[in-house]
Write an enzyme that holds these catalytic residues in place. Structure first.
Site, PDB file in Angstrom:
ATOM      1  N   LYS A  72       0.808  -1.224   0.000  1.00 50.05           N
ATOM      2  CA  LYS A  72       0.000   0.000   0.000  1.00 50.05           C
ATOM      3  C   LYS A  72       0.841   1.274   0.000  1.00 50.05           C
ATOM      4  O   LYS A  72       0.421   2.298  -0.545  1.00 50.05           O
ATOM      5  CB  LYS A  72      -0.959   0.004   1.195  1.00 50.05           C
ATOM      6  N   ASP A 109     -10.370   2.180   1.561  1.00 46.36           N
ATOM      7  CA  ASP A 109     -10.601   1.670   2.915  1.00 46.36           C
ATOM      8  C   ASP A 109     -11.314   2.712   3.776  1.00 46.36           C
ATOM      9  O   ASP A 109     -12.226   2.385   4.540  1.00 46.36           O
ATOM     10  CB  ASP A 109      -9.280   1.292   3.583  1.00 46.36           C
ATOM     11  N   GLY A 134      -2.107  -0.367  14.953  1.00 47.88           N
ATOM     12  CA  GLY A 134      -1.378  -0.948  13.840  1.00 47.88           C
ATOM     13  C   GLY A 134      -1.682  -0.248  12.535  1.00 47.88           C
ATOM     14  O   GLY A 134      -2.147   0.894  12.496  1.00 47.88           O
TER      15      GLY A 134
END
Length: 285
Positions: A72, A109, A134
């Site tokens: 990503k 997302d 995270g």
């Protein structure tokens, strides 16, 4: 230009490891529902080192790529343009190829999280908690910035993680209060709780679910339900799952890659549920 059903176009998901990705199931279900008979969607195990050559080797028939870990951030230098949403979290999960060969990067997302919450009736909350710090936590923080004008508290395990969340808060212009993981049970009383932790990390919190919980967004989907999500549902709280997120971010990818709007949310969700059920059955003795 919206895709024609007879166009021979390709798309795929890249990552490493990639074998368990549900993206092919979701995207293929969308193509079938949209009657895009000429479209194919595959998966390729590609790491950061192999990514540039892979992308450079793609032909004109390619419409786009879905990107998962660890790609990503690695894909960003390969792009001609990056959306503000993707730039805000330094993460691109969607690469779209234009007709003139340009590479556009986006992050679905974040709006996918917002759409998943909205689907369950969560338009805005006065405060929210994030469990964990995270890779998913930065996207969760960016999504919460769109639905929570009030206090956001992140429960983390270490000083390093605390520093990371503070940095993301500053970058996203969101005020984040840091709390110790030892007090994570306190998070369960917030109007919205977003669990971004790995499998098993929140199991011990299940016993602390309040009698009238509000909304839990647990980004996991396999195995499902988590102990926390199961307990939350048992007490009547609303639960948004990782599959909900996966479906909604994939919906946005399908729309960008094919030009067909709206993408078939329910067909994609049913395909994902069926695949997870089959996967669960294969694991049973």
């Amino acid at each position: 230009m919206p895709a024609r059903a007879t166009d021979a176009r390709r798309a795929a998901v890249l990552g490493s490891p990639i074998v368990h990705s549900l993206s092919p199931v979701l995207h293929r279900a969308a193509y079938e529902a949209l009657e895009l008979t000429g479209w194919t969607y595959d998966s390729f195990d590609v790491d950061e080192e192999a990514l540039p050559a892979f992308v450079d080797g793609l032909g004109a028939e390619w419409a786009g790529l879905s990107l998962t870990m660890p790609l990503k951030r690695a894909v960003i230098p390969l792009l001609d343009e990056v959306s503000e949403t993707a730039a805000s979290v330094e993460a691109v999960n969607t690469l779209v190829f234009t007709e003139d060969g340009r590479r556009l990067g986006d992050n679905t997302d974040i709006p996918g999280m917002v759409a998943a919450l909205r689907e369950r009736g969560v338009e805005q909350v006065d405060s929210a908690a994030i469990l964990g710090a995270g890779a998913t936590a930065s996207s969760a923080l960016a999504a919460l910035a769109r639905v929570c004008p009030g206090e956001i508290v992140a429960y983390v395990r270490s000083a390093a993680r605390a520093a990371e969340m503070r940095q993301w808060g500053e970058r996203l212009d969101v005020e984040v209060r840091i709390a110790d993981w030892a007090d994570a049970a306190d998070a369960l009383r917030f109007p919205l709780v977003v669990a971004t932790t790995p499998a098993g990390a929140t199991d011990a919190l299940a016993a602390s679910v309040p009698e009238r919980p509000a909304t839990l967004f647990d980004v996991l989907y396999d195995p499902w339900p988590t102990e926390l999500a199961a307990r939350w549902s048992m007490f009547g709280g609303a639960v948004v799952s990782g599959l909900d997120l996966l479906v909604h971010q994939a919906v946005l990818q399908v729309e960008q890659m094919t030009g067909r709007v709206p993408a078939p949310v329910e067909a994609m969700r049913k395909a994902g549920e069926h695949a997870l059920a089959a996967r669960g059955a294969s694991h049973r003795p």
